[in-house]
Scaffold this motif. Sequence first.
Motif, PDB file in Angstrom:
ATOM      1  N   VAL A   1      17.723  48.899 -53.958  1.00  0.00           N
ATOM      2  CA  VAL A   1      18.698  48.199 -53.128  1.00  0.00           C
ATOM      3  C   VAL A   1      18.835  46.758 -53.613  1.00  0.00           C
ATOM      4  O   VAL A   1      17.835  46.048 -53.761  1.00  0.00           O
ATOM      5  CB  VAL A   1      18.267  48.222 -51.644  1.00  0.00           C
ATOM      6  N   ARG A   2      20.060  46.344 -53.888  1.00  0.00           N
ATOM      7  CA  ARG A   2      20.334  44.937 -54.178  1.00  0.00           C
ATOM      8  C   ARG A   2      20.472  44.223 -52.836  1.00  0.00           C
ATOM      9  O   ARG A   2      21.344  44.542 -52.041  1.00  0.00           O
ATOM     10  CB  ARG A   2      21.607  44.789 -55.004  1.00  0.00           C
TER      11      ARG A   2
ATOM     12  N   GLY B   1      26.402  52.272 -54.283  1.00  0.00           N
ATOM     13  CA  GLY B   1      27.437  51.511 -53.595  1.00  0.00           C
ATOM     14  C   GLY B   1      27.334  51.564 -52.087  1.00  0.00           C
ATOM     15  O   GLY B   1      27.990  50.768 -51.390  1.00  0.00           O
ATOM     16  N   ASP B   2      26.522  52.485 -51.541  1.00  0.00           N
ATOM     17  CA  ASP B   2      26.337  52.545 -50.087  1.00  0.00           C
ATOM     18  C   ASP B   2      25.626  51.286 -49.591  1.00  0.00           C
ATOM     19  O   ASP B   2      24.704  50.789 -50.245  1.00  0.00           O
ATOM     20  CB  ASP B   2      25.502  53.766 -49.694  1.00  0.00           C
ATOM     21  N   ARG B   3      26.050  50.804 -48.440  1.00  0.00           N
ATOM     22  CA  ARG B   3      25.364  49.670 -47.817  1.00  0.00           C
ATOM     23  C   ARG B   3      24.353  50.207 -46.811  1.00  0.00           C
ATOM     24  O   ARG B   3      24.673  51.068 -45.984  1.00  0.00           O
ATOM     25  CB  ARG B   3      26.361  48.751 -47.122  1.00  0.00           C
TER      26      ARG B   3
ATOM     27  N   GLU C   1      30.391  48.716 -43.888  1.00  0.00           N
ATOM     28  CA  GLU C   1      30.635  47.662 -44.861  1.00  0.00           C
ATOM     29  C   GLU C   1      31.397  46.473 -44.287  1.00  0.00           C
ATOM     30  O   GLU C   1      31.387  45.388 -44.878  1.00  0.00           O
ATOM     31  CB  GLU C   1      31.394  48.227 -46.066  1.00  0.00           C
TER      32      GLU C   1
ATOM     33  N   GLY D   1      21.326  45.684 -47.741  1.00  0.00           N
ATOM     34  CA  GLY D   1      21.739  45.569 -49.136  1.00  0.00           C
ATOM     35  C   GLY D   1      22.569  46.746 -49.585  1.00  0.00           C
ATOM     36  O   GLY D   1      22.994  47.595 -48.777  1.00  0.00           O
ATOM     37  N   VAL D   2      22.814  46.817 -50.889  1.00  0.00           N
ATOM     38  CA  VAL D   2      23.668  47.839 -51.499  1.00  0.00           C
ATOM     39  C   VAL D   2      22.831  48.704 -52.445  1.00  0.00           C
ATOM     40  O   VAL D   2      22.064  48.173 -53.256  1.00  0.00           O
ATOM     41  CB  VAL D   2      24.823  47.178 -52.279  1.00  0.00           C
TER      42      VAL D   2
ATOM     43  N   GLU E   1      21.873  50.500 -55.588  1.00  0.00           N
ATOM     44  CA  GLU E   1      22.260  50.333 -56.990  1.00  0.00           C
ATOM     45  C   GLU E   1      21.770  51.469 -57.889  1.00  0.00           C
ATOM     46  O   GLU E   1      22.351  51.716 -58.947  1.00  0.00           O
ATOM     47  CB  GLU E   1      21.706  49.013 -57.538  1.00  0.00           C
TER      48      GLU E   1
ATOM     49  N   PRO F   1      26.426  41.167 -43.417  1.00  0.00           N
ATOM     50  CA  PRO F   1      25.035  41.584 -43.655  1.00  0.00           C
ATOM     51  C   PRO F   1      24.014  40.723 -42.919  1.00  0.00           C
ATOM     52  O   PRO F   1      22.985  41.233 -42.455  1.00  0.00           O
ATOM     53  CB  PRO F   1      24.876  41.443 -45.173  1.00  0.00           C
TER      54      PRO F   1
ATOM     55  N   LEU G   1      21.378  41.888 -49.936  1.00  0.00           N
ATOM     56  CA  LEU G   1      22.410  40.950 -49.501  1.00  0.00           C
ATOM     57  C   LEU G   1      21.887  39.991 -48.445  1.00  0.00           C
ATOM     58  O   LEU G   1      22.347  38.847 -48.361  1.00  0.00           O
ATOM     59  CB  LEU G   1      23.616  41.714 -48.937  1.00  0.00           C
TER      60      LEU G   1
ATOM     61  N   GLU H   1      22.307  53.720 -42.970  1.00  0.00           N
ATOM     62  CA  GLU H   1      23.606  53.249 -43.431  1.00  0.00           C
ATOM     63  C   GLU H   1      24.197  52.204 -42.484  1.00  0.00           C
ATOM     64  O   GLU H   1      24.066  52.296 -41.258  1.00  0.00           O
ATOM     65  CB  GLU H   1      24.559  54.429 -43.587  1.00  0.00           C
TER      66      GLU H   1
END
Length: 355
Positions: free
Chosen positions: A32-33, A82-84, A110, A67-68, A70, A114, A35, A107
Amino acid sequence: MKRVVVQRFGGPEVLQVVEDEDPRPAPGEVVVRVLAAGVSFTDSQLRAGTYFHVPKPPFTPGYELVGVVEELGAGRSLLHIGDRVAALTVWGAYAERVCVPEAEAVEVPEDLDPAEAVCLVLPYMTAYQVLHRVANAQRGESVLVQGAAGRVGVAVLELGAAAGLRLYGTASAEDCASIERLGAVAIDFRSEDFVARAHALPGKGVDVVLDGIGGPLSLRSFRALRPGGRLVVFGHYATLSHGRKSRRGWFEWYVSTAAVAAWGLLSPRRRVLAYRVQKVHERARPLGVGGGPRDPDWYREDFRALLDLLRGGQIHPVVAERLPLSEARHAHELLEHSAEKGKLVLVPYGAPGAG
């Protein structure tokens, strides 16, 4: 990538930003990136070494993130790149990228900020579950919230109002007005005796006390219950002093916890229950009693309930400040003074919602 590391137990000065390799997901995990990573009082307990089952330094703190996705680990996955998502990490969230078990990722729509969404992951989740999963508070019941001006306290008051509860909250004199604006009866803990106030009510006590402070206060919280009442102990704020481990606070917390647990076990008409958010899948149990069946769907169900309340305007997460990872130390320095202003949030990639 960058991440924050606790090099040794201590005050905010032990937090350092380091460069590290990007994490790779194991089977069943996702990368997860980040945010938004929430900064909480619990993080300061991890940093100081007073939290239960805290890892040995060096480690990365951070209890909660949004996060998103990756990268996906090997195996079948219901998530997509791409899922948040949101996750209760307990530690590890103060980083640009984090590996999270897919089963623990929830989930997040979007279109939500955040930084606001991350407020739901720990403080609002704690508030929701101590009210509805542990205390099982029913419409019309009376609830006393210790430390009602803190982030969890404010969340309890908002959620309690939505649930039709009669609310009372202890706070300092300067915070009493904000407690009243949230629809609760404020009790100045320095000048008023909350036990006497509780016993002056028609039921000669309150139905529920929520105590996130612990220590000797829990003993008095138990005395504020009416027959049939429930005390929920879910924190140990008293083990810290000025952001550092307090040996006296630990001793008093253990002695008081043992005493109130014994009272709860021996009392035929009042109950004492324990709650820890990282044990969210374990059903409520008497303080001091282990075991219990697990329900792995609770967190996901309750997060969705909180999203509905947020959408409906019944809860209002407040973000006090957004800071880059490089200012994690400063965020921890602000913790003791920012609770009444809202949530502190680290935003590794800059502007809220970026990415």
